[in-house]
Design a protein around this motif. Structure first.
Motif, PDB file in Angstrom:
ATOM      1  N   UNK A   1       8.535  -1.955   0.385  1.00  0.00           N
ATOM      2  CA  UNK A   1       8.673  -1.739   1.824  1.00  0.00           C
ATOM      3  C   UNK A   1       8.585  -0.244   2.153  1.00  0.00           C
ATOM      4  N   UNK A   2       9.285   0.574   1.359  1.00  0.00           N
ATOM      5  CA  UNK A   2       9.281   2.018   1.609  1.00  0.00           C
ATOM      6  C   UNK A   2       7.895   2.629   1.390  1.00  0.00           C
ATOM      7  N   UNK A   3       7.157   2.120   0.452  1.00  0.00           N
ATOM      8  CA  UNK A   3       5.782   2.599   0.248  1.00  0.00           C
ATOM      9  C   UNK A   3       4.930   2.354   1.491  1.00  0.00           C
ATOM     10  N   UNK A   4       5.111   1.198   2.117  1.00  0.00           N
ATOM     11  CA  UNK A   4       4.350   0.886   3.333  1.00  0.00           C
ATOM     12  C   UNK A   4       4.750   1.814   4.477  1.00  0.00           C
ATOM     13  N   UNK A   5       6.063   2.063   4.607  1.00  0.00           N
ATOM     14  CA  UNK A   5       6.552   2.957   5.661  1.00  0.00           C
ATOM     15  C   UNK A   5       6.004   4.367   5.463  1.00  0.00           C
ATOM     16  N   UNK A   6       6.067   4.873   4.227  1.00  0.00           N
ATOM     17  CA  UNK A   6       5.633   6.252   3.956  1.00  0.00           C
ATOM     18  C   UNK A   6       4.124   6.412   4.136  1.00  0.00           C
ATOM     19  N   UNK A   7       3.360   5.358   3.831  1.00  0.00           N
ATOM     20  CA  UNK A   7       1.902   5.433   3.995  1.00  0.00           C
ATOM     21  C   UNK A   7       1.532   5.651   5.457  1.00  0.00           C
ATOM     22  N   UNK A   8       2.251   4.978   6.378  1.00  0.00           N
ATOM     23  CA  UNK A   8       1.962   5.144   7.802  1.00  0.00           C
ATOM     24  C   UNK A   8       2.402   6.526   8.281  1.00  0.00           C
TER      25      UNK A   8
END
Length: 429
Positions: free
Chosen positions: A314-321
């Motif tokens: 989940x955090x990887x998706x947040x940081x990518x944006x």
């Protein structure tokens, strides 16, 4: 038969072709005169203009009663007058070089590293000048100081001869052009000297949950030091207004992203939270919507999220944006097992971590005293402390005002999040 008279034939004189050559010669002579007259008039005018210019230039020169000889004329010829500015420039260069002496270069470098004049000492011998320079181990290491000295001195014409390294001490030997003297710089740790040195203490305060308050309460928080950062909920009544007012002040703002806590849905994180069950596409849709609503916010931090911030995917998706939109991330650390900060770093995203909540568990005087002592203790280990509080009511506003006054009295300087990395960088960089 009658006699037939024979008619005498008349001789007919034929005119010679070509006409009279004298006429042609006369015509040619007249044409030559006309052409000469046409050419002569502009030439005369040009010569007159040239003479006028010569007279004008000569009139600007100072008139001397004494007649100039040929030698004197040569002395003030144009080629000779050009030498004067060159001589002046050479003289200025010489003056600059005398100021930029080897010792001044070394002294300036030491001072740029933040070392007080009373801390370093110089000793002269016949062929060697020695500088003893104590280094504060908590500020920099010897390798860093070595690198700065070598770079600065070589940039100013020095030649590095050799260096030696021993426990807690390094010697650097340099030579400079135009002098036979050599210069030795001894850098070493001196804990005793810096033990009583007053450290620069900085603190960053982030106030969460804006967007839900307006009116006089919002005005009260806007009256705080502009270094205090605001974190704003998206999709609330006063979200956009708060962002715009803060931007007008030059105040840094963040998007306060609701994230799934442990105990969800009984524990409600707010509107449109990031849930662990969401895939990358769903997270991107929510995050993009938040960013479009609050475009002036330069970063983001999590609201709640004691479960979401422990999920690496989940955090990887947040940081990518966030990285796509050039935003930084502050891990609010609502749980000790949060992976948000480490995931942000792995994604090469500028990131920060909260050290403590100022208003937890309450806003009593005893809480303030305990938190202040905790901040002072943290500042002995870290250059900067990051703290989070909230904007729910007037009591919290008053509490924060008094807290800021006590922090300033204790020697702390308020700085926004984005100034943390550059606050204590040596002037030389």
């Amino acid at each position: 038969m009658p006699k037939v008279r024979k008619k005498k034939l008349r001789k007919v004189k034929r005119r010679r072709k070509g006409g009279n050559p004298g006429i042609f010669i006369l015509t040619g002579f007249i044409c030559c005169i006309l052409i000469w007259l046409i050419i002569k008039e502009p030439a005369d005018k040009n010569s007159e203009l040239a003479k006028a210019e010569t007279v004008s230039k000569n009139s600007e020169l100072p008139v001397k009663p004494k007649k100039k000889t040929k030698k004197e004329v040569k002395a003030i010829s144009p080629s000779a007058t050009k030498i004067l500015p060159k001589d002046k420039k050479a003289q200025e260069t010489t003056i600059d070089n005398t100021k930029n002496t080897p010792e001044s270069v070394i002294t300036t470098t030491i001072e740029k590293l933040g070392i007080p004049k009373s801390y370093f000492h110089k000793r002269n011998t016949e062929n060697l000048t020695i500088f003893n320079v104590p280094i504060d181990k908590s500020e920099m290491d010897l390798v860093y100081a070595n690198m700065i000295f070598k770079g600065e001195l070589e940039r100013n014409g020095a030649k590095f001869i050799k260096g030696t390294d021993s426990a807690g001490k390094q010697k650097l030997l340099f030579s400079f052009p135009d002098t036979a003297k050599q210069y030795e710089i001894n850098i070493f740790y001196d804990n005793n000297l810096y033990r009583n040195k007053q450290k620069k203490r900085t603190i960053t305060i982030v106030v969460d949950d804006f967007g839900t308050i307006g009116g006089d309460l919002l005005t009260g928080f806007l009256a705080l030091d502009k270094e205090v950062c605001f974190s704003i909920f998206p999709e609330e009544e006063y979200s956009v207004q708060t962002m715009k007012l803060a931007k007008e002040q030059g105040r840094l703002t963040l998007i306060h992203i609701p994230m799934e806590p442990i105990g969800y849905p009984e524990v409600n994180p707010g509107k449109n939270p990031i849930l662990v069950q969401y895939d990358e596409r769903q997270i991107e849709k929510i995050m993009t919507r938040f960013i479009e609503q609050l475009p002036y916010c330069v970063g983001a931090n999590n609201h709640m999220g004691s479960l979401a911030t422990t999920d690496e995917e989940v955090m990887n998706s947040v940081m990518a944006i966030l990285k796509k939109h050039n935003k930084f991330f502050l891990d609010s650390r609502t749980t000790n097992v949060s992976v948000a900060y480490s995931v942000a770093q792995k994604n090469h995203l500028k990131s920060y971590r909260n050290d403590l909540f100022l208003d937890s568990p309450n806003i009593s005087q005893s809480t303030m005293d305990a938190k202040l002592n905790q901040i002072i203790e943290l500042s002995n280990r870290n250059q900067n402390v990051i703290a989070i509080t909230h904007c729910h009511n007037y009591d919290k506003l008053d509490y924060l005002k008094r807290f800021i006054n006590r922090l300033k009295a204790a020697g702390f300087t308020l700085i926004p999040l984005t100034d943390i990395d550059k606050y204590n960088v040596p002037e030389i960089l």
